[in-house]
Scaffold this motif. Structure first.
Motif, PDB file in Angstrom:
ATOM      1  N   LEU A 147      49.087  12.457 -17.461  1.00  0.00           N
ATOM      2  CA  LEU A 147      49.839  11.660 -18.428  1.00  0.00           C
ATOM      3  C   LEU A 147      48.974  10.530 -18.989  1.00  0.00           C
ATOM      4  O   LEU A 147      48.982  10.265 -20.192  1.00  0.00           O
ATOM      5  N   ILE A 148      48.202   9.891 -18.123  1.00  0.00           N
ATOM      6  CA  ILE A 148      47.297   8.825 -18.581  1.00  0.00           C
ATOM      7  C   ILE A 148      46.284   9.398 -19.565  1.00  0.00           C
ATOM      8  O   ILE A 148      46.025   8.811 -20.618  1.00  0.00           O
ATOM      9  N   LEU A 149      45.715  10.557 -19.241  1.00  0.00           N
ATOM     10  CA  LEU A 149      44.758  11.192 -20.159  1.00  0.00           C
ATOM     11  C   LEU A 149      45.415  11.514 -21.495  1.00  0.00           C
ATOM     12  O   LEU A 149      44.814  11.310 -22.559  1.00  0.00           O
ATOM     13  N   ALA A 150      46.647  12.009 -21.449  1.00  0.00           N
ATOM     14  CA  ALA A 150      47.346  12.382 -22.674  1.00  0.00           C
ATOM     15  C   ALA A 150      47.677  11.169 -23.538  1.00  0.00           C
ATOM     16  O   ALA A 150      47.825  11.296 -24.758  1.00  0.00           O
ATOM     17  N   MET A 151      47.779   9.994 -22.928  1.00  0.00           N
ATOM     18  CA  MET A 151      48.118   8.779 -23.673  1.00  0.00           C
ATOM     19  C   MET A 151      46.900   8.132 -24.325  1.00  0.00           C
ATOM     20  O   MET A 151      47.060   7.226 -25.143  1.00  0.00           O
ATOM     21  N   ILE A 152      45.701   8.577 -23.990  1.00  0.00           N
ATOM     22  CA  ILE A 152      44.499   8.013 -24.599  1.00  0.00           C
ATOM     23  C   ILE A 152      44.424   8.489 -26.045  1.00  0.00           C
ATOM     24  O   ILE A 152      44.430   9.695 -26.303  1.00  0.00           O
ATOM     25  N   PRO A 153      44.368   7.568 -27.001  1.00  0.00           N
ATOM     26  CA  PRO A 153      44.362   7.962 -28.419  1.00  0.00           C
ATOM     27  C   PRO A 153      43.188   8.898 -28.748  1.00  0.00           C
ATOM     28  O   PRO A 153      42.062   8.688 -28.311  1.00  0.00           O
ATOM     29  N   GLY A 154      43.507   9.949 -29.498  1.00  0.00           N
ATOM     30  CA  GLY A 154      42.488  10.875 -29.967  1.00  0.00           C
ATOM     31  C   GLY A 154      42.095  11.961 -28.981  1.00  0.00           C
ATOM     32  O   GLY A 154      41.262  12.811 -29.293  1.00  0.00           O
ATOM     33  N   ILE A 165      49.860  16.505   1.515  1.00  0.00           N
ATOM     34  CA  ILE A 165      48.848  16.972   0.561  1.00  0.00           C
ATOM     35  C   ILE A 165      49.485  17.363  -0.768  1.00  0.00           C
ATOM     36  O   ILE A 165      49.107  16.841  -1.818  1.00  0.00           O
ATOM     37  N   MET A 166      50.439  18.256  -0.725  1.00  0.00           N
ATOM     38  CA  MET A 166      50.975  18.805  -1.971  1.00  0.00           C
ATOM     39  C   MET A 166      51.731  17.786  -2.819  1.00  0.00           C
ATOM     40  O   MET A 166      51.472  17.674  -4.023  1.00  0.00           O
ATOM     41  N   MET A 167      52.664  17.061  -2.211  1.00  0.00           N
ATOM     42  CA  MET A 167      53.457  16.118  -3.008  1.00  0.00           C
ATOM     43  C   MET A 167      52.611  14.982  -3.593  1.00  0.00           C
ATOM     44  O   MET A 167      52.697  14.723  -4.798  1.00  0.00           O
ATOM     45  N   PRO A 168      51.779  14.317  -2.779  1.00  0.00           N
ATOM     46  CA  PRO A 168      50.951  13.270  -3.391  1.00  0.00           C
ATOM     47  C   PRO A 168      50.012  13.827  -4.464  1.00  0.00           C
ATOM     48  O   PRO A 168      49.850  13.218  -5.528  1.00  0.00           O
ATOM     49  N   SER A 169      49.424  14.976  -4.200  1.00  0.00           N
ATOM     50  CA  SER A 169      48.500  15.574  -5.172  1.00  0.00           C
ATOM     51  C   SER A 169      49.217  15.962  -6.454  1.00  0.00           C
ATOM     52  O   SER A 169      48.686  15.773  -7.554  1.00  0.00           O
ATOM     53  N   MET A 170      50.430  16.497  -6.319  1.00  0.00           N
ATOM     54  CA  MET A 170      51.188  16.863  -7.513  1.00  0.00           C
ATOM     55  C   MET A 170      51.485  15.621  -8.350  1.00  0.00           C
ATOM     56  O   MET A 170      51.234  15.600  -9.555  1.00  0.00           O
ATOM     57  N   PHE A 171      52.017  14.578  -7.703  1.00  0.00           N
ATOM     58  CA  PHE A 171      52.362  13.374  -8.456  1.00  0.00           C
ATOM     59  C   PHE A 171      51.128  12.710  -9.071  1.00  0.00           C
ATOM     60  O   PHE A 171      51.171  12.249 -10.209  1.00  0.00           O
ATOM     61  N   LEU A 172      50.022  12.683  -8.338  1.00  0.00           N
ATOM     62  CA  LEU A 172      48.806  12.078  -8.878  1.00  0.00           C
ATOM     63  C   LEU A 172      48.187  12.948  -9.970  1.00  0.00           C
ATOM     64  O   LEU A 172      47.601  12.424 -10.923  1.00  0.00           O
ATOM     65  N   SER A 173      48.337  14.259  -9.886  1.00  0.00           N
ATOM     66  CA  SER A 173      47.898  15.152 -10.968  1.00  0.00           C
ATOM     67  C   SER A 173      48.700  14.868 -12.233  1.00  0.00           C
ATOM     68  O   SER A 173      48.134  14.749 -13.323  1.00  0.00           O
ATOM     69  N   LEU A 174      50.008  14.789 -12.070  1.00  0.00           N
ATOM     70  CA  LEU A 174      50.869  14.532 -13.227  1.00  0.00           C
ATOM     71  C   LEU A 174      50.611  13.151 -13.816  1.00  0.00           C
ATOM     72  O   LEU A 174      50.537  12.997 -15.044  1.00  0.00           O
ATOM     73  N   ALA A 175      50.448  12.153 -12.955  1.00  0.00           N
ATOM     74  CA  ALA A 175      50.209  10.789 -13.438  1.00  0.00           C
ATOM     75  C   ALA A 175      48.880  10.683 -14.174  1.00  0.00           C
ATOM     76  O   ALA A 175      48.809  10.109 -15.269  1.00  0.00           O
TER      77      ALA A 175
END
Length: 144
Positions: A69-76, A56-66
């Motif tokens: 990161l995808i959200l942060a890369m969306i322009p604007g 639970i924790m490790m997959p959720s952590m990595f998917l949260s971070l991923a």
């Protein structure tokens, strides 16, 4: 429904799942410190802790971070000059470090090498709550 909103839903889902683990694992440690090393109860807690951490924790952590990161890369979407964002990212880094520290304590408990008490783990159990409160304050109120 836009891709942004879909990614945001998954991001929030994975963050919630990760936080549940960060709240629950130290509570399991509290119970673990009260049973004899090698006992049936200790073995059961050990299995529960390992599964919680790795399934639970490790997959959720990595998917949260991923997904974050995808959200942060969306322009604007992200204003990198905002002070609240830097505090939030610092808090996320603290949660990642706390996640791995919990694993270190988990291994020590399972090996009978932990020198921490149930009281210690009760106090430690509040750390993710306080960090989450700071993150929510920054993300929702955006104070600066």
């Amino acid at each position: 429904m836009t891709p942004y909103l879909l990614i945001k839903v998954f991001h929030m889902f994975f963050v919630i799942a990760w936080m549940v683990g960060l709240f629950y694992l130290p509570r399991l440690f509290v119970y673990h410190t009260t049973v004899a090393t090698g006992s049936e109860a200790a073995n059961l807690l050990s299995v529960m802790e390992r599964r919680l951490f790795y399934l639970i924790m490790m997959p959720s952590m990595f998917l949260s971070l991923a997904s974050g990161l995808i959200l942060a890369m969306i322009p604007g979407i992200v204003d990198w000059s905002s002070g609240w964002l830097h505090i939030k990212l610092t808090c996320v880094a603290l949660l990642v470090a706390f996640n791995f520290l919990l694993n270190r304590w988990r291994i020590a408990l399972n090996n009978g090498e932990s020198c921490y008490s149930a009281t210690f783990f009760r106090v430690i159990n509040e750390v993710p709550t306080l960090v989450l409160l700071v993150i929510l304050f920054c993300v929702i109120i955006k104070p600066f």
